[in-house]
Design a protein around this motif. Structure first.
Motif, mmCIF file in Angstrom:
data_model
loop_
_atom_site.group_PDB
_atom_site.id
_atom_site.type_symbol
_atom_site.label_atom_id
_atom_site.label_comp_id
_atom_site.label_asym_id
_atom_site.label_seq_id
_atom_site.Cartn_x
_atom_site.Cartn_y
_atom_site.Cartn_z
ATOM 1 N N TYR A 65 21.225 25.813 -26.802
ATOM 2 C CA TYR A 65 21.974 25.972 -28.051
ATOM 3 C C TYR A 65 23.169 26.898 -27.845
ATOM 4 N N ILE A 68 25.907 25.129 -25.733
ATOM 5 C CA ILE A 68 26.652 24.135 -26.525
ATOM 6 C C ILE A 68 27.602 24.852 -27.497
ATOM 7 N N SER A 69 27.069 25.879 -28.168
ATOM 8 C CA SER A 69 27.901 26.629 -29.119
ATOM 9 C C SER A 69 29.096 27.252 -28.401
#
Lengths: 168, 145
Positions: A65, A68-69
């Motif tokens: 996460y 990706i962020s």
């Protein structure tokens, strides 16, 4: 059927704790006074209540996460910061239930190892835990992400500098 | 009691969706600012020219004696402004797409969080869409593209 009405006060919107009653997550609704309310129905004579905060850096795939962020937010420029304090409430209690039981959970400001909340209810309450705790794993992961960000930015600066020097 | 510290998978995904929603919201604001820059830089060029003319009229042409090469300086400043305006207008479609696309994605992702209402961000996304549409009408109507 017993009805348990839970009201949470003293929390800000960002650190809104989540509630689980007998292991099941309960949906809270904000009322007109800014408090959060939830109503649970159970046939049991008692309810085990767990008030917890879910930090993003404690998720099972936190690194994915975060990666990706980081990429989507143009190397972290537009990424909202992660929770710096990494303080989470550890509040577990057992409340005896009448036909209708009202339970108010009033939170104190987050300070490590300090009492997290007070309870107001018309029935007996047994506290198993009630403290703000520092989530060391989340804090370590936040530091790892910060170090990663610095390294990537240094690499980007070197690459940009190299190509700029070549172009000039 | 069951520990919920790491949380159920769905809740974790929702938190991630909210984070992505905020990122797209930030990106859409950047897209909007860049879209408006094209229009505003064009207006700034005209404004510089107007200010230059007013200075010439107000000083009854004495500005040329006071500041040697005033006209050349004015023209060079206008040229720089015009180049900036051209860059933003040339890439206007990309910036507008970033603004509207980012705002719509942000809107949808933030709506997935049922426990916390992100009213401020949702309103911001709505405003970004409205202002970008206005910018599109101005640019298309003005023959900018």
């Amino acid at each position: 059927m017993n009805t348990l009405h839970i009201k949470i006060r003293g929390v800000d919107r960002k650190s809104m704790p989540r509630i689980a009653v007998d292991g099941e997550s309960v949906k809270c609704v904000k009322n007109e006074f800014g408090s959060y309310e939830a109503t649970v129905q159970t046939a049991r004579p008692e309810a085990e209540i767990c008030v917890f905060s879910l930090l993003e850096l404690r998720l099972p795939l936190w690194w994915l996460y975060a990666l990706i962020s980081f990429v989507v937010s143009v190397f972290g420029i537009f990424n909202p910061p992660y929770n710096r304090a990494c303080l989470v409430p550890d509040v577990r209690l057992k409340v005896m239930l009448a036909e209708r039981t009202d339970l108010s959970v009033i939170f104190y400001p987050a300070r490590p190892q300090q009492r997290a909340a007070e309870f107001e209810t018309n029935m007996p309450v047994y506290e198993a835990a009630n403290v703000w705790t520092l989530d060391r794993i989340a804090r370590r992961r936040r530091r790892i992400l910060l170090a990663f960000k610095i390294v990537v930015w240094l690499v980007l600066a070197f690459v940009a500098g190299y190509f700029l020097a070549k172009a000039l | 009691m069951r520990s919920l510290q790491t949380g159920p998978g769905g809740l974790g995904l929702r938190l991630f969706a909210v984070r992505l929603g905020k990122i797209f919201s930030n990106l859409s604001v950047v897209g909007l600012v860049c879209s408006l820059c094209g229009i505003l830089a064009f207006a700034a060029t005209a404004m510089i020219f107007l200010v230059g003319l007013i200075i010439i009229v107000m000083t009854v042409g004495l500005i040329f004696a006071m500041v040697p090469g005033f006209f050349d300086k004015l023209m060079s400043v206008m040229q720089v402004s015009a180049e900036i305006s051209t860059f933003f207008l040339k890439n206007f479609s990309y910036f507008a797409a970033l603004a509207i696309g980012g705002a719509v994605v942000s809107f949808l992702l933030l709506l997935t969080d049922k426990s916390v209402r992100h009213t401020g961000r949702l309103v911001l996304s709505g405003l970004v869409i409205v202002f970008t549409l206005i910018a599109i009408f101005v640019v298309v109507g003005g023959g900018g593209r």
